[in-house]
Each structure stands twice: as structure tokens, then as C-alpha cells.
Write a protein that holds these residues in place. Structure first.
Motif, mmCIF file in Angstrom:
data_model
loop_
_atom_site.group_PDB
_atom_site.id
_atom_site.type_symbol
_atom_site.label_atom_id
_atom_site.label_comp_id
_atom_site.label_asym_id
_atom_site.label_seq_id
_atom_site.Cartn_x
_atom_site.Cartn_y
_atom_site.Cartn_z
ATOM 1 N N THR A 1 19.255 -0.079 -9.875
ATOM 2 C CA THR A 1 17.910 0.437 -9.621
ATOM 3 C C THR A 1 17.208 0.725 -10.940
ATOM 4 O OG1 THR A 1 18.434 2.811 -9.639
ATOM 5 C CG2 THR A 1 18.885 1.607 -7.585
ATOM 6 N N GLY A 2 15.959 1.158 -10.844
ATOM 7 C CA GLY A 2 15.197 1.480 -12.046
ATOM 8 C C GLY A 2 15.703 2.698 -12.780
ATOM 9 N N ALA B 1 8.010 -5.508 -1.764
ATOM 10 C CA ALA B 1 7.750 -6.899 -2.139
ATOM 11 C C ALA B 1 8.000 -7.064 -3.631
ATOM 12 C CB ALA B 1 6.308 -7.286 -1.804
ATOM 13 N N PRO B 2 8.098 -8.294 -4.113
ATOM 14 C CA PRO B 2 8.190 -8.493 -5.564
ATOM 15 C C PRO B 2 7.043 -7.793 -6.277
ATOM 16 C CG PRO B 2 8.654 -10.535 -4.411
ATOM 17 C CD PRO B 2 8.200 -9.565 -3.371
ATOM 18 N N ALA B 3 7.337 -7.227 -7.437
ATOM 19 C CA ALA B 3 6.376 -6.362 -8.135
ATOM 20 C C ALA B 3 5.051 -7.060 -8.428
ATOM 21 C CB ALA B 3 7.006 -5.842 -9.422
ATOM 22 N N GLU B 4 5.078 -8.369 -8.618
ATOM 23 C CA GLU B 4 3.836 -9.071 -8.943
ATOM 24 C C GLU B 4 2.878 -9.135 -7.749
ATOM 25 O OE1 GLU B 4 6.891 -12.387 -8.036
ATOM 26 O OE2 GLU B 4 6.857 -10.422 -9.040
ATOM 27 N N ARG B 5 3.361 -8.795 -6.558
ATOM 28 C CA ARG B 5 2.509 -8.772 -5.368
ATOM 29 C C ARG B 5 1.762 -7.446 -5.208
ATOM 30 N NH1 ARG B 5 1.669 -13.886 -3.436
ATOM 31 N NH2 ARG B 5 3.630 -15.035 -3.351
ATOM 32 N N LEU B 6 2.080 -6.487 -6.035
ATOM 33 C CA LEU B 6 1.448 -5.176 -5.941
ATOM 34 C C LEU B 6 0.046 -5.242 -6.524
ATOM 35 C CD1 LEU B 6 1.860 -2.151 -5.230
ATOM 36 C CD2 LEU B 6 2.719 -1.828 -7.557
ATOM 37 N N GLY B 7 -0.943 -4.858 -5.711
ATOM 38 C CA GLY B 7 -2.322 -4.888 -6.174
ATOM 39 C C GLY B 7 -2.569 -3.893 -7.296
ATOM 40 N N PRO C 1 5.021 3.338 -6.631
ATOM 41 C CA PRO C 1 6.110 2.468 -6.178
ATOM 42 C C PRO C 1 7.432 2.825 -6.844
ATOM 43 C CG PRO C 1 4.643 1.295 -7.684
ATOM 44 C CD PRO C 1 3.985 2.605 -7.370
ATOM 45 N N ILE C 2 8.510 2.551 -6.120
ATOM 46 C CA ILE C 2 9.864 2.694 -6.665
ATOM 47 C C ILE C 2 10.334 1.291 -7.023
ATOM 48 C CG2 ILE C 2 12.215 3.444 -6.162
ATOM 49 C CD1 ILE C 2 10.901 5.263 -3.975
ATOM 50 N N PHE C 3 10.700 1.087 -8.274
ATOM 51 C CA PHE C 3 11.077 -0.246 -8.727
ATOM 52 C C PHE C 3 12.597 -0.418 -8.690
ATOM 53 C CE2 PHE C 3 6.911 0.420 -10.738
ATOM 54 C CZ PHE C 3 6.253 -0.701 -10.260
ATOM 55 N N VAL C 4 13.020 -1.527 -8.109
ATOM 56 C CA VAL C 4 14.445 -1.827 -7.990
ATOM 57 C C VAL C 4 14.673 -3.291 -8.326
ATOM 58 C CG1 VAL C 4 14.861 -0.049 -6.249
ATOM 59 C CG2 VAL C 4 14.197 -2.346 -5.520
ATOM 60 N N ASP C 5 15.926 -3.623 -8.567
ATOM 61 C CA ASP C 5 16.294 -5.001 -8.891
ATOM 62 C C ASP C 5 16.861 -5.678 -7.642
ATOM 63 O OD1 ASP C 5 17.068 -7.085 -11.144
ATOM 64 O OD2 ASP C 5 18.805 -6.893 -9.823
ATOM 65 N N ILE C 6 16.305 -6.830 -7.271
ATOM 66 C CA ILE C 6 16.813 -7.613 -6.147
ATOM 67 C C ILE C 6 17.088 -9.025 -6.650
ATOM 68 C CG2 ILE C 6 16.373 -8.468 -3.820
ATOM 69 C CD1 ILE C 6 16.594 -5.438 -3.945
ATOM 70 N N HIS C 7 18.361 -9.340 -6.810
ATOM 71 C CA HIS C 7 18.792 -10.664 -7.272
ATOM 72 C C HIS C 7 18.117 -11.031 -8.596
ATOM 73 C CE1 HIS C 7 20.482 -10.781 -3.323
ATOM 74 N NE2 HIS C 7 19.316 -10.956 -2.721
ATOM 75 N N GLY C 8 18.035 -10.066 -9.501
ATOM 76 C CA GLY C 8 17.462 -10.317 -10.814
ATOM 77 C C GLY C 8 15.952 -10.291 -10.871
ATOM 78 N N LEU D 1 14.323 -1.555 0.131
ATOM 79 C CA LEU D 1 14.098 -0.224 0.687
ATOM 80 C C LEU D 1 15.384 0.605 0.677
ATOM 81 C CD1 LEU D 1 11.732 -1.243 3.597
ATOM 82 C CD2 LEU D 1 11.121 0.192 1.634
ATOM 83 N N VAL D 2 16.532 -0.042 0.904
ATOM 84 C CA VAL D 2 17.814 0.662 0.762
ATOM 85 C C VAL D 2 17.929 1.253 -0.635
ATOM 86 C CG1 VAL D 2 20.307 0.348 0.564
ATOM 87 C CG2 VAL D 2 19.091 -0.628 2.514
ATOM 88 N N ARG D 3 17.673 0.433 -1.632
ATOM 89 C CA ARG D 3 17.823 0.897 -3.019
ATOM 90 C C ARG D 3 16.759 1.930 -3.379
ATOM 91 N NH1 ARG D 3 19.874 -4.945 -5.563
ATOM 92 N NH2 ARG D 3 21.988 -4.666 -4.726
ATOM 93 N N ALA D 4 15.554 1.771 -2.853
ATOM 94 C CA ALA D 4 14.523 2.786 -3.075
ATOM 95 C C ALA D 4 14.945 4.116 -2.454
ATOM 96 C CB ALA D 4 13.197 2.326 -2.491
ATOM 97 N N GLY D 5 15.528 4.046 -1.247
ATOM 98 C CA GLY D 5 16.008 5.261 -0.596
ATOM 99 C C GLY D 5 17.099 5.941 -1.395
ATOM 100 N N LEU D 6 18.006 5.155 -1.965
ATOM 101 C CA LEU D 6 19.062 5.736 -2.796
ATOM 102 C C LEU D 6 18.470 6.421 -4.032
ATOM 103 C CD1 LEU D 6 21.737 2.882 -2.610
ATOM 104 C CD2 LEU D 6 21.644 5.010 -1.289
#
Length: 329
Positions: free
Chosen positions: A137-138, A34-40, A54-61, A93-98
């Protein structure tokens, strides 16, 4: 050049990576994204466990957190539908897997779709284009040169082909009819492989899968012990391999509850399976159970195919992704 396999489910993200012909390195993470701001915000004690970071990735900016327990996401409802592979959560999740492969350039990535979707060329091509190319990705840009999409149960079959050592079992694999059952979170998939050839007309998908089973088990627990049904938290307990569950102050052994729910759910899923095999002339010689809920269906399948050998994959959650990795020669 390194290769990778991705098995992106609704419950788990499975990754296998390495060199062709060698043993894969397998990593399993929860499939929350989910978007990072949703992480508790997590309040930790000394010496925190970082395996669920968490693995941080970029999705559409936008910055996304992926590979985490869905229960950690605040005010976010995950996707649970047939178009999951076209969502931003899936791409995250694709990008996290990579990222988990530890590589910056991959020659080939193999992944799978439920049997019912893998026969649709448009879905397969859309997924191939989603994974192909450069991913931000991050840890920087990761390049994917080629992508293969296969029916998910084929992975478990290839995993068994590579790992089996018993001569009688190998004979059934090579010359007999092997029914592969992949009990995933969203779908219950099956594939019939006869003498090494996939019979697509006898393969298929049912939606009576682990999500339905867990919802039923959660309702049963609430009815017996009180409190609210919490299927999301129950899913996390099953994923973590916990033997007991705390329901409204009562400690409950999970296995009999899950098996009872599986008995009720299995009937619907297996009826669809019976219909798919009705016109198939080959007798089933071997039943292979894979996926997070595979073992829960074992007793029912033993009665359905009394002459068949029933085998549960080693580490069934990772069976598909190990087989995907072996798909590259």
C-alpha cells in the motif's frame, strides 16, 4: 493483536478495527476505485476538505486511487456484477480498507459475501486467499494473518445482539425467529436466524436492490422535471444524506421520490423472499433492516409480517461491519 472487519460494497467501503472485545473504530468511505490516472483533477478553494482524499494502493504494479466518489472517475465504468470480489477494483478497496485501520499487522480480518455466494465454498476460499497475507500500500506493507468470510446479513444480526438492551427485544432475538434484511447497492439479501441458528435454506439474495431503485428514481425525476437521468450522482446525494436534489433547475425533496421507487422495486425482491420462506415452519418474530436502503423497505415488510417487530439498525450502513468485528471473540 488488532483485528479488522471489511464490508466492501458497490457503493460504500466500511471498515471497523480495534482490539477483540473492545469497541471498534468505524470508517465509511465511498467505494469508487480505479487507476490513479482516471481520477479527475479537483479545483479546490482555501481550507479544502480532506476527508474524501483518495487512498493510493498498488495493484499489479499500477497505482490505484480508492475510497472516493465514483462520480470523480473520468472514463471509468465500475464493476456491478456477481464476480465483483474477483476484480482489481475490489482488491484496491481491500487494500484501502487495510490502510484505514492504521495497522501494519492484523491477526484476523472478517468480511462478508451476499447470501447466495457465501454458500459457495470456492467463492469463500477465493476471497479468503485474496485478503490473506501481505499487501503493498501507499503506507507500506500490511500483513493479514487470518481471514473469515460470513454471509453479509449475519453481521447486522450480531450487531443487534451486541447493542440491544430492551428485554422484550432480547427475548425475540434469543428465542424467536429473526429475519435480517440487508438492502445493499447490488443485492438485497436476507437471512433467517431461529433461536440463534442460521437457516440457510430460508436465506437468499435478490438483485432488486438500491442500484435498481436509484435508476428508477433517476428516470422518474427526469420524466417529471426534465433533464437526463443521473443515477450515479443521485447515489452520491443519498450517500451524503442530502434531503433535496437539483433536477434541471428544480429543487426536489428526495424522500418521497425514493420511497415511491422502493415501493415498486420491493415487490420483486419480496416475492423472492416469500418463496424462500414458504417451507419454513417458524413464524417471523422480528424483522431487522440494515444496509443503505433498509429503511425504505420498512412499510412493505410491516404489512408482510404483521405480528413481527420491525427494527432498523442504528446507523444501518455500518451495521454489517460492526457485526463482522464482533464475530471475533
Amino acid at each position: 493483536m488488532p483485528i479488522a472487519a471489511l464490508d466492501i460494497g458497490y457503493s460504500n467501503l466500511k471498515v471497523a478495527s480495534g482490539r477483540p472485545g473492545g469497541p471498534p473504530r468505524v470508517i465509511i468511505r465511498p467505494a469508487g476505485a480505479a487507476p490513479a490516472e482516471r481520477l479527475g483533477e479537483r479545483i479546490r478553494h482555501a481550507n479544502p476538505d480532506t476527508t474524501d482524499a483518495p487512498i493510493f494502493v498498488d495493484i499489479h504494479g499500477r497505482r490505484w486511487a480508492a475510497g472516493i466518489e465514483p462520480a470523480r472517475l473520468d472514463g471509468w465504468v465500475r464493476s456491478l456484477h456477481a464476480d465483483y470480489a474477483s476484480t482489481d477494483a475490489y482488491l484496491a478497496l481491500v487494500r484501502a480498507g487495510l490502510v484505514l485501520t492504521g495497522e501494519r499487522c492484523l491477526d484476523t480480518v472478517v468480511t462478508g459475501l451476499p447470501v447466495g455466494q457465501a454458500s459457495d465454498p470456492r467463492r469463500c476460499e477465493a476471497l479468503r486467499q485474496l485478503i490473506l497475507g501481505a499487501h503493498q500500500t501507499g503506507v507500506g506493507v500490511i500483513e493479514v494473518a487470518k481471514v473469515r468470510v460470513v454471509p453479509q446479513p449475519v453481521g447486522a444480526y450480531l450487531d443487534l445482539v451486541w447493542s440491544a438492551t430492551d428485554p422484550a427485544l432480547l427475548e425475540r432475538i434469543e428465542t424467536g425467529a429473526v429475519l435480517v434484511l440487508d438492502a445493499g447497492f447490488y443485492s438485497f439479501d436476507w437471512a433467517l436466524v431461529v433461536a440463534g441458528e442460521l437457516r440457510r435454506s430460508a436465506s437468499g439474495t435478490s438483485l432488486e436492490a438500491m442500484s435498481v431503485l436509484l435508476e428508477r428514481a433517476a428516470r422518474q425525476l427526469a420524466e417529471v422535471y426534465g433533464g437526463k437521468p443521473t443515477p450515479l450522482a443521485l447515489e452520491g446525494a443519498v450517500r451524503a444524506g442530502r434531503a433535496t436534489w437539483l433536477q434541471a433547475g428544480h429543487t426536489v425533496t428526495l424522500e418521497p421520490v425514493l420511497r415511491q421507487a422502493a415501493t415498486e422495486v420491493a415487490g420483486v425482491a419480496l416475492e423472492a423472499l416469500r418463496q424462500a420462506l414458504r417451507r419454513e415452519e417458524a413464524n417471523v418474530d422480528l424483522v431487522l433492516l440494515a444496509g443503505g436502503g433498509g429503511a425504505l423497505y420498512g412499510a412493505t415488510l410491516g404489512r408482510l409480517f404483521p405480528g413481527a417487530t420491525v427494527v432498523v439498525s442504528d446507523d444501518p450502513v455500518a451495521a454489517n461491519v460492526r457485526g463482522f468485528f464482533r464475530h471475533v471473540r
